[in-house]
Write a protein that holds these residues in place. Structure first.
Motif, PDB file in Angstrom:
ATOM      1  N   LEU A  16       0.828  -1.310  -0.120  1.00  0.00           N
ATOM      2  CA  LEU A  16       0.007  -0.142   0.058  1.00  0.00           C
ATOM      3  C   LEU A  16       0.822   1.288  -0.006  1.00  0.00           C
ATOM      4  O   LEU A  16       0.307   2.347  -0.434  1.00  0.00           O
ATOM      5  CB  LEU A  16      -0.938   0.269   1.152  1.00  0.00           C
ATOM      6  CG  LEU A  16      -1.814  -1.085   1.318  1.00  0.00           C
ATOM      7  CD1 LEU A  16      -3.065  -1.038   2.421  1.00  0.00           C
ATOM      8  CD2 LEU A  16      -2.586  -1.223  -0.053  1.00  0.00           C
ATOM      9  N   LEU A  17       2.178   1.066   0.405  1.00  0.00           N
ATOM     10  CA  LEU A  17       3.033   2.436   0.638  1.00  0.00           C
ATOM     11  C   LEU A  17       3.372   2.731  -1.141  1.00  0.00           C
ATOM     12  O   LEU A  17       3.666   3.824  -1.265  1.00  0.00           O
ATOM     13  CB  LEU A  17       4.253   2.113   1.245  1.00  0.00           C
ATOM     14  CG  LEU A  17       4.111   2.069   2.681  1.00  0.00           C
ATOM     15  CD1 LEU A  17       5.359   1.357   3.569  1.00  0.00           C
ATOM     16  CD2 LEU A  17       3.611   3.041   3.395  1.00  0.00           C
ATOM     17  N   PHE A  18       3.559   1.759  -1.986  1.00  0.00           N
ATOM     18  CA  PHE A  18       3.658   2.114  -3.335  1.00  0.00           C
ATOM     19  C   PHE A  18       2.411   2.792  -3.985  1.00  0.00           C
ATOM     20  O   PHE A  18       2.675   3.834  -4.484  1.00  0.00           O
ATOM     21  CB  PHE A  18       4.021   0.784  -4.015  1.00  0.00           C
ATOM     22  CG  PHE A  18       5.212  -0.010  -3.630  1.00  0.00           C
ATOM     23  CD1 PHE A  18       6.442   0.426  -3.757  1.00  0.00           C
ATOM     24  CD2 PHE A  18       5.159  -1.194  -3.033  1.00  0.00           C
ATOM     25  CE1 PHE A  18       7.524  -0.124  -3.660  1.00  0.00           C
ATOM     26  CE2 PHE A  18       6.390  -2.133  -2.778  1.00  0.00           C
ATOM     27  CZ  PHE A  18       7.515  -1.120  -2.783  1.00  0.00           C
ATOM     28  N   ILE A  19       1.226   2.357  -3.629  1.00  0.00           N
ATOM     29  CA  ILE A  19       0.184   3.205  -3.912  1.00  0.00           C
ATOM     30  C   ILE A  19       0.035   4.539  -3.283  1.00  0.00           C
ATOM     31  O   ILE A  19       0.183   5.520  -4.145  1.00  0.00           O
ATOM     32  CB  ILE A  19      -1.234   2.575  -3.836  1.00  0.00           C
ATOM     33  CG1 ILE A  19      -1.279   1.178  -4.141  1.00  0.00           C
ATOM     34  CG2 ILE A  19      -2.549   3.362  -3.989  1.00  0.00           C
ATOM     35  CD1 ILE A  19      -2.575   0.390  -3.778  1.00  0.00           C
ATOM     36  N   ALA A  20       0.668   4.640  -2.229  1.00  0.00           N
ATOM     37  CA  ALA A  20       0.772   6.188  -1.541  1.00  0.00           C
ATOM     38  C   ALA A  20       1.817   6.904  -2.236  1.00  0.00           C
ATOM     39  O   ALA A  20       1.742   8.159  -2.607  1.00  0.00           O
ATOM     40  CB  ALA A  20       0.912   6.057   0.007  1.00  0.00           C
ATOM     41  N   ALA A  21       2.853   6.152  -2.700  1.00  0.00           N
ATOM     42  CA  ALA A  21       3.948   6.907  -3.356  1.00  0.00           C
ATOM     43  C   ALA A  21       3.487   7.511  -4.697  1.00  0.00           C
ATOM     44  O   ALA A  21       3.844   8.612  -4.987  1.00  0.00           O
ATOM     45  CB  ALA A  21       5.120   5.969  -3.425  1.00  0.00           C
ATOM     46  N   GLY A  22       2.793   6.666  -5.391  1.00  0.00           N
ATOM     47  CA  GLY A  22       2.456   7.076  -6.746  1.00  0.00           C
ATOM     48  C   GLY A  22       1.355   8.302  -6.738  1.00  0.00           C
ATOM     49  O   GLY A  22       1.472   8.860  -7.539  1.00  0.00           O
ATOM     50  N   THR A  23       0.673   8.146  -5.797  1.00  0.00           N
ATOM     51  CA  THR A  23      -0.484   9.052  -5.585  1.00  0.00           C
ATOM     52  C   THR A  23       0.448  10.598  -5.276  1.00  0.00           C
ATOM     53  O   THR A  23      -0.180  11.826  -5.839  1.00  0.00           O
ATOM     54  CB  THR A  23      -1.647   9.047  -4.359  1.00  0.00           C
ATOM     55  OG1 THR A  23      -2.001   7.286  -4.771  1.00  0.00           O
ATOM     56  CG2 THR A  23      -2.415   9.945  -4.270  1.00  0.00           C
ATOM     57  N   VAL A  24       1.103  10.525  -4.301  1.00  0.00           N
ATOM     58  CA  VAL A  24       2.068  11.901  -3.792  1.00  0.00           C
ATOM     59  C   VAL A  24       2.648  12.339  -5.271  1.00  0.00           C
ATOM     60  O   VAL A  24       2.619  13.312  -5.354  1.00  0.00           O
ATOM     61  CB  VAL A  24       3.084  11.637  -2.936  1.00  0.00           C
ATOM     62  CG1 VAL A  24       3.888  12.752  -2.520  1.00  0.00           C
ATOM     63  CG2 VAL A  24       2.126  11.053  -1.511  1.00  0.00           C
ATOM     64  N   PHE A  25       3.282  11.373  -5.990  1.00  0.00           N
ATOM     65  CA  PHE A  25       4.299  11.626  -7.153  1.00  0.00           C
ATOM     66  C   PHE A  25       3.208  12.391  -8.155  1.00  0.00           C
ATOM     67  O   PHE A  25       3.479  13.259  -8.908  1.00  0.00           O
ATOM     68  CB  PHE A  25       4.867  10.381  -7.775  1.00  0.00           C
ATOM     69  CG  PHE A  25       5.611  10.984  -9.059  1.00  0.00           C
ATOM     70  CD1 PHE A  25       6.619  11.276  -9.012  1.00  0.00           C
ATOM     71  CD2 PHE A  25       5.084  10.477 -10.260  1.00  0.00           C
ATOM     72  CE1 PHE A  25       7.499  11.754 -10.261  1.00  0.00           C
ATOM     73  CE2 PHE A  25       5.712  10.689 -11.591  1.00  0.00           C
ATOM     74  CZ  PHE A  25       7.007  11.238 -11.318  1.00  0.00           C
ATOM     75  N   LEU A  26       1.973  11.690  -8.365  1.00  0.00           N
ATOM     76  CA  LEU A  26       1.060  12.544  -9.258  1.00  0.00           C
ATOM     77  C   LEU A  26       0.506  13.757  -8.884  1.00  0.00           C
ATOM     78  O   LEU A  26       0.439  14.771  -9.837  1.00  0.00           O
ATOM     79  CB  LEU A  26      -0.314  11.618  -9.653  1.00  0.00           C
ATOM     80  CG  LEU A  26      -0.093   9.926 -10.234  1.00  0.00           C
ATOM     81  CD1 LEU A  26      -1.337   9.292 -10.089  1.00  0.00           C
ATOM     82  CD2 LEU A  26       0.460  10.393 -11.633  1.00  0.00           C
ATOM     83  N   LEU A  27       0.496  14.153  -7.614  1.00  0.00           N
ATOM     84  CA  LEU A  27       0.235  15.329  -7.160  1.00  0.00           C
ATOM     85  C   LEU A  27       1.461  16.529  -7.512  1.00  0.00           C
ATOM     86  O   LEU A  27       1.041  17.541  -7.782  1.00  0.00           O
ATOM     87  CB  LEU A  27       0.107  15.373  -5.583  1.00  0.00           C
ATOM     88  CG  LEU A  27      -1.255  14.667  -5.134  1.00  0.00           C
ATOM     89  CD1 LEU A  27      -1.082  14.721  -3.589  1.00  0.00           C
ATOM     90  CD2 LEU A  27      -2.419  15.358  -5.352  1.00  0.00           C
ATOM     91  N   GLY A  28       2.562  16.053  -7.597  1.00  0.00           N
ATOM     92  CA  GLY A  28       3.634  16.740  -8.242  1.00  0.00           C
ATOM     93  C   GLY A  28       3.542  17.290  -9.434  1.00  0.00           C
ATOM     94  O   GLY A  28       4.174  18.238  -9.939  1.00  0.00           O
ATOM     95  N   ALA A  61       7.608  10.852  -2.301  1.00  0.00           N
ATOM     96  CA  ALA A  61       6.974   9.736  -3.010  1.00  0.00           C
ATOM     97  C   ALA A  61       8.216   8.627  -2.974  1.00  0.00           C
ATOM     98  O   ALA A  61       8.021   7.493  -2.938  1.00  0.00           O
ATOM     99  CB  ALA A  61       6.545  10.238  -4.316  1.00  0.00           C
ATOM    100  N   SER A  62       9.525   9.092  -3.107  1.00  0.00           N
ATOM    101  CA  SER A  62      10.620   8.146  -3.203  1.00  0.00           C
ATOM    102  C   SER A  62      10.806   7.330  -1.894  1.00  0.00           C
ATOM    103  O   SER A  62      10.974   6.501  -1.692  1.00  0.00           O
ATOM    104  CB  SER A  62      11.896   9.042  -3.684  1.00  0.00           C
ATOM    105  OG  SER A  62      11.564   9.567  -4.901  1.00  0.00           O
TER     106      SER A  62
END
Length: 677
Positions: free
Chosen positions: A270-282, A295-296
């Motif tokens: 689930l941390l990968f999903i959270a990382a992808g979401t935060v990256f898209l916000l960028g 995200a990294s």
């Protein structure tokens, strides 16, 4: 008195002094820092407890800390209004928050107060209230669960006692927390009022009594008020948070930090999903560099956690075989097989729904009631009934064991009802012929469709759980004397000693040992005489044990002392009693056949005379049975014990009473006399 105890007492006295005596600024600073330190310790302890009861002193501590904080508020208010000074700590906090702008500093302080009062304090109060209500509502269910586990043999008596005590302590704790949380709420309200008093009266006192200008008074008293409020509200905020943590804390395997990190990060993917979401916000106008870093970090954390979960040690087959072999060779693996359950109830697989609560079975609850009922009727605590299924039995069969020996068995049809007719020859209802297991009466298993018809026809209709409960009750009554050993007797003696210590000391260990008392009580139980009235039994033993140590004679003396109990047990409401008596000739023959030895006395009767007595008594008992009367034989006290010994081999169901075991107002009616030519 220990130093710790003394420090708490001195602390309470100091709080009282603070409310009355003005304190210098340096001492106020020391006490304020001490208050903040205590609040930090409390919240750290609350975060490191695994369950609420590990911090059971918290409700009382909450009251003392609240009183301490209010005492500080009174002292600082007195110093602020009288001297425009409350120590360096208050002045530093006020100057730091205000930062040269009293209005902005006051707004920041008001926001902190709103957070403290409306969010933390109100939430903690509500959680405490709900936890207290649900804990009290859940108590009966938890108690029944403990009783069920005890009867099923899953826990021991000591474990059951500890669990019950824990439930009571939990209820007391949450009830106390519900009340203590009201102090936190009141403290928050008092803090707001004190702030308003400091500002309003500070301005008045500063301009009127201290000749300050309005701007100077605002700067001085606003700084001191905000500082005083901060040093008060910060510990209050920590204590309120600790209250919420303690009340909402459920039992876990570790402290709060361990549980939070362990459960929050238990799904690394689930941390990968959270990382992808935060990256898209960028990709939006939000700072791309910042979101990429976050995200990294999330992705790296997920990767490391995923690798940890994959590295799990799995023993080889050889290691597993060695472990199993070592376990089989260990002495402990065999020793537990030596344990023998006092009472066992085994049943076939078709009867599993009887004991399975998920399928509506209430056998465990019924056994709890049986143990309570027999404790009242017989005066002993029945051991735990071990319940288990046995595939070697027929599907509908059950059997009862006492100390490893089978004493009874029966069959049940769970989808039928047991119907017993008042007239044994009545065959109006169709069903499967059988016998009622507890008393051996003719009966029939009938379908549920015929239940109403059978009841209207005068049949006694019983469901299968009630059938087996009745059977179990009667078997335990019949073998109660076997279940009462020396250990159980010692428990009864210890229980009596709590109320009658002098009486117990006069009986045991001298002149009677625990084993002697156990024999007396066992003889009473064997004839279904309740031993619940232990004070009278011990009074009698205290009187007669000095004259004889023959447990048979002592049991006879106890029976005579329990005459009121025996009379009530066998007579009806009119105090009438139908009995069979022995002729004088028979009693004389029995008395002359008593042989005295150094180990006690016994009956040595001529076999021909003995057989004639048995035959005549058997005829009289049959007459009473036809009349549905209890078979009672009445004789003189001198021969009662020996008559009972004689009948135990041939007519064990016959009750043998002596004249001294009945109250004078009993109306005895002789319906037969046993005589010999």
């Amino acid at each position: 008195m220990k130093a710790r105890d003394l420090s708490v007492l001195l602390g309470v006295i100091l709080i009282i002094i603070m409310l009355i005596v003005p304190l210098p600024g340096w001492l106020l600073s020391v006490l304020i820092l001490g208050n903040i330190s205590l609040a930090l310790i409390v919240i750290l302890v609350s975060m490191n407890t695994q369950e609420a009861l590990q911090f059971s002193v918290f409700p009382t501590l909450l009251l003392l800390l609240t009183l301490f904080r209010l005492g500080l508020n009174v002292s600082t208010t007195r110093s602020i209004l009288s001297e425009a000074d409350a120590g360096g700590v208050v002045d530093t906090f006020g100057s730091f928050v205000i930062g040269g702008n009293p209005l902005v500093g006051f707004v920041v302080f008001v926001i902190l107060v709103i957070i403290q009062f409306l969010v933390i304090t109100k939430g903690s109060e509500r959680v405490s209230e709900v936890a207290a209500r649900f804990t009290l509502d859940a108590m009966p269910g938890k108690q029944m669960s403990i009783d069920a586990d005890l009867n099923a043999g899953l826990i021991s008596e000591q474990q059951a006692k500890e669990r019950r005590e824990k439930i009571e302590k939990e209820a007391d704790f949450h009830g106390s927390m519900d009340g203590a949380s009201k102090f936190v709420k009141g403290d928050a309200i008092a803090g707001i009022i004190i702030v308003l008093i400091n500002i309003i009266f500070g301005l008045v006192i500063g301009m009127v009594q201290m000749d300050m200008s309005f701007q100077e008074a605002i700067n001085t008293f606003m700084r001191l008020t905000v500082g005083d409020g901060l040093v008060s509200q910060i510990p209050a905020l920590l204590i309120s948070t600790a209250t919420g943590i303690v009340v909402t804390r459920t039992a876990g395997t570790g402290n709060l930090g361990t549980d939070v990190t362990g459960q929050l990060l238990q799904y690394p993917k689930l941390l990968f999903i959270a990382a992808g979401t935060v990256f898209l916000l960028g990709l939006t106008p939000i700072n791309f560099f910042l979101t990429t870093i976050i995200a990294s970090l999330l992705a790296l954390s997920g990767y490391l956690l995923l690798k940890q979960t994959e590295v799990v040690y799995e023993p080889s087959e050889e290691e597993e075989d060695e472990t199993e072999s070592a376990a089989m060779k260990s002495p402990e693996n065999v020793v537990h097989l030596l344990n023998m359950d006092p009472i066992e109830f085994e049943f076939g697989y078709s009867l599993i729904p009887l004991a399975d609560a998920n399928q509506g079975g209430d056998l465990l609850d019924r056994i709890v009631m049986i143990r309570r009922q027999l404790a009242i009727e017989l005066g002993i605590v029945i051991p735990v009934v071990r319940i288990r299924d046995n595939i070697q039995l027929n599907p509908n069969e059950y059997r009862l064991k006492v100390k490893g020996n089978e004493v009874a068995s029966g069959e049940l049809l769970l989808d039928h009802y047991l119907a017993m007719a008042p007239d044994m020859e009545d065959d109006e209802i169709d069903g499967i012929d059988t016998k009622e297991p507890a008393f051996g009466l003719p009966a029939k298993w009938i379908n549920e469709d015929l239940k109403d018809e059978a009841e209207l026809s005068g049949y006694t209709v019983v469901d299968p759980p009630s059938v087996v409960s009745t059977h179990l009750t009667e078997i335990i009554k019949e073998h109660a004397h076997e279940l009462l050993g020396r250990q159980e007797t010692k428990q009864l003696i210890d229980h009596l000693k709590e109320t009658y210590p002098i009486l117990v000391e006069e009986v045991t260990p001298e002149p009677l040992a625990v084993g002697d008392i156990q024999k007396v009580l066992g003889k009473l139980l064997k004839e279904k005489v309740s031993i619940r009235n232990l004070p009278i039994i011990f009074e009698t033993l205290a009187d007669f044990a000095k004259l004889t140590n023959d447990t048979d004679l002592l049991a006879e003396y106890v029976r005579q002392a329990l005459s009121s109990q025996l009379t009530k047990q066998y007579t009806d409401e009119d105090m009438a009693l139908k009995v069979v008596t022995l002729s004088g000739k028979v009693e004389k023959a029995i008395a002359e056949s008593i042989q005295q030895t150094e180990h006690g006395s016994y009956l040595s009767m001529d076999p021909d005379v003995q057989q004639r007595v048995i035959n005549q008594l058997h005829e009289e008992v049959e007459k009473l049975t036809i009349q549905e009367e209890t078979a009672i034989l009445l004789c003189s006290p001198a021969v009662r014990m020996y008559v009972k010994q004689l009948l135990d081999r041939y007519l064990p169901q016959v009750v043998v009473l002596s004249y001294n075991e009945l109250e004078p107002n009993v109306q005895v009616q002789s319906v037969g006399v046993v005589n010999i030519a």
